[in-house]
Design a protein around this motif. Sequence first.
Motif, mmCIF file in Angstrom:
data_model
loop_
_atom_site.group_PDB
_atom_site.id
_atom_site.type_symbol
_atom_site.label_atom_id
_atom_site.label_comp_id
_atom_site.label_asym_id
_atom_site.label_seq_id
_atom_site.Cartn_x
_atom_site.Cartn_y
_atom_site.Cartn_z
ATOM 1 N N ARG A 151 -84.153 96.106 97.562
ATOM 2 C CA ARG A 151 -83.335 94.954 97.171
ATOM 3 C C ARG A 151 -84.190 93.739 96.802
ATOM 4 O O ARG A 151 -83.840 92.966 95.921
ATOM 5 N N ILE A 152 -85.319 93.589 97.467
ATOM 6 C CA ILE A 152 -86.160 92.414 97.234
ATOM 7 C C ILE A 152 -87.325 92.708 96.289
ATOM 8 O O ILE A 152 -88.029 91.809 95.848
ATOM 9 N N LEU A 153 -87.519 93.949 95.937
ATOM 10 C CA LEU A 153 -88.717 94.393 95.228
ATOM 11 C C LEU A 153 -88.978 93.646 93.923
ATOM 12 O O LEU A 153 -90.080 93.133 93.697
ATOM 13 N N GLU A 154 -88.011 93.567 93.056
ATOM 14 C CA GLU A 154 -88.220 92.916 91.760
ATOM 15 C C GLU A 154 -88.617 91.452 91.935
ATOM 16 O O GLU A 154 -89.552 90.971 91.304
ATOM 17 N N ASP A 155 -87.927 90.755 92.822
ATOM 18 C CA ASP A 155 -88.227 89.343 93.039
ATOM 19 C C ASP A 155 -89.579 89.178 93.733
ATOM 20 O O ASP A 155 -90.334 88.249 93.429
ATOM 21 N N PHE A 156 -89.910 90.069 94.657
ATOM 22 C CA PHE A 156 -91.205 90.012 95.334
ATOM 23 C C PHE A 156 -92.343 90.218 94.332
ATOM 24 O O PHE A 156 -93.334 89.501 94.355
ATOM 25 N N ASN A 157 -92.201 91.173 93.424
ATOM 26 C CA ASN A 157 -93.229 91.401 92.407
ATOM 27 C C ASN A 157 -93.371 90.188 91.486
ATOM 28 O O ASN A 157 -94.481 89.800 91.116
ATOM 29 N N LEU A 158 -92.269 89.575 91.123
ATOM 30 C CA LEU A 158 -92.303 88.365 90.303
ATOM 31 C C LEU A 158 -93.004 87.229 91.059
ATOM 32 O O LEU A 158 -93.851 86.530 90.502
ATOM 33 N N HIS A 159 -92.653 87.069 92.323
ATOM 34 C CA HIS A 159 -93.272 86.050 93.177
ATOM 35 C C HIS A 159 -94.786 86.270 93.253
ATOM 36 O O HIS A 159 -95.575 85.318 93.148
ATOM 37 N N PHE A 160 -95.202 87.509 93.415
ATOM 38 C CA PHE A 160 -96.628 87.812 93.455
ATOM 39 C C PHE A 160 -97.307 87.376 92.156
ATOM 40 O O PHE A 160 -98.315 86.674 92.178
ATOM 41 N N ASN A 161 -96.738 87.789 91.033
ATOM 42 C CA ASN A 161 -97.365 87.526 89.739
ATOM 43 C C ASN A 161 -97.331 86.058 89.334
ATOM 44 O O ASN A 161 -98.262 85.565 88.691
ATOM 45 N N LYS A 162 -96.279 85.341 89.698
ATOM 46 C CA LYS A 162 -96.116 83.939 89.278
ATOM 47 C C LYS A 162 -96.702 82.943 90.285
ATOM 48 O O LYS A 162 -97.098 81.848 89.887
ATOM 49 N N THR A 163 -96.707 83.291 91.573
ATOM 50 C CA THR A 163 -97.097 82.328 92.610
ATOM 51 C C THR A 163 -98.355 82.739 93.359
ATOM 52 O O THR A 163 -99.323 81.986 93.414
ATOM 53 N N LEU A 164 -98.347 83.924 93.947
ATOM 54 C CA LEU A 164 -99.447 84.313 94.823
ATOM 55 C C LEU A 164 -100.733 84.620 94.060
ATOM 56 O O LEU A 164 -101.804 84.109 94.409
ATOM 57 N N LEU A 165 -100.640 85.435 93.035
ATOM 58 C CA LEU A 165 -101.830 85.844 92.286
ATOM 59 C C LEU A 165 -102.567 84.666 91.643
ATOM 60 O O LEU A 165 -103.789 84.541 91.810
ATOM 61 N N PRO A 166 -101.887 83.776 90.920
ATOM 62 C CA PRO A 166 -102.632 82.683 90.284
ATOM 63 C C PRO A 166 -103.421 81.821 91.277
ATOM 64 O O PRO A 166 -104.541 81.401 90.981
ATOM 65 N N THR A 167 -102.852 81.582 92.448
ATOM 66 C CA THR A 167 -103.558 80.754 93.426
ATOM 67 C C THR A 167 -104.743 81.501 94.012
ATOM 68 O O THR A 167 -105.817 80.921 94.199
ATOM 69 N N GLN A 168 -104.573 82.777 94.304
ATOM 70 C CA GLN A 168 -105.703 83.564 94.799
ATOM 71 C C GLN A 168 -106.847 83.554 93.775
ATOM 72 O O GLN A 168 -108.010 83.350 94.132
ATOM 73 N N LEU A 169 -106.518 83.779 92.519
ATOM 74 C CA LEU A 169 -107.539 83.795 91.474
ATOM 75 C C LEU A 169 -108.200 82.421 91.319
ATOM 76 O O LEU A 169 -109.414 82.317 91.100
ATOM 77 N N LYS A 170 -107.412 81.379 91.444
ATOM 78 C CA LYS A 170 -107.920 80.009 91.322
ATOM 79 C C LYS A 170 -109.058 79.743 92.303
ATOM 80 O O LYS A 170 -110.021 79.057 91.976
ATOM 81 N N TYR A 171 -108.948 80.307 93.501
ATOM 82 C CA TYR A 171 -109.949 80.049 94.536
ATOM 83 C C TYR A 171 -111.014 81.138 94.638
ATOM 84 O O TYR A 171 -111.877 81.078 95.504
ATOM 85 N N GLY A 172 -110.962 82.133 93.764
ATOM 86 C CA GLY A 172 -112.057 83.093 93.699
ATOM 87 C C GLY A 172 -111.769 84.502 94.153
ATOM 88 O O GLY A 172 -112.668 85.343 94.143
ATOM 89 N N SER A 173 -110.538 84.802 94.574
ATOM 90 C CA SER A 173 -110.216 86.183 94.919
ATOM 91 C C SER A 173 -110.312 87.048 93.675
ATOM 92 O O SER A 173 -110.050 86.586 92.563
ATOM 93 N N ARG A 174 -110.679 88.297 93.856
ATOM 94 C CA ARG A 174 -110.741 89.246 92.742
ATOM 95 C C ARG A 174 -109.810 90.407 93.059
ATOM 96 O O ARG A 174 -110.045 91.150 94.022
ATOM 97 N N LEU A 175 -108.754 90.531 92.283
ATOM 98 C CA LEU A 175 -107.793 91.612 92.479
ATOM 99 C C LEU A 175 -108.326 92.873 91.813
ATOM 100 O O LEU A 175 -108.596 92.881 90.609
ATOM 101 N N VAL A 176 -108.448 93.946 92.591
ATOM 102 C CA VAL A 176 -108.823 95.246 92.040
ATOM 103 C C VAL A 176 -107.588 95.889 91.421
ATOM 104 O O VAL A 176 -107.635 96.446 90.331
ATOM 105 N N GLY A 177 -106.454 95.781 92.120
ATOM 106 C CA GLY A 177 -105.203 96.321 91.607
ATOM 107 C C GLY A 177 -104.103 96.177 92.635
ATOM 108 O O GLY A 177 -104.347 95.890 93.806
#
Length: 113
Positions: free
Chosen positions: A13-39
Amino acid sequence: MIYRRKMYRVSPRILEDFNLHFNKTLLPTQLKYGSRLVGRWMTNETNGEVDVFAIWEYDSYEEYERIEASVRSDEAHMKRVQDWYGKWGGRENLKEHFYKIDQDFINNTVTDC
């Protein structure tokens, strides 16, 4: 090099919104501070649950700690996260959609050829 595996077991039920939240909110901030996403991957739904997991790469555990401290002190980011929680009725209510959240650090076993 160290690798962090972040794992979630969630309701479809939450999957689509959670994936959107990851891509729009969590990932950009992690990348901003130097995290490297493998996948980041997810399994097919089984018994009303989906496993979502990401692998992150860091030069050291100290670098991971520095990045996490930067992410947590980013007020604009934390507000976006809190707003997302609020959309689902608050962090406490998310327990009915997030069945398990875990992370560990994993080691590469492949030697250079």
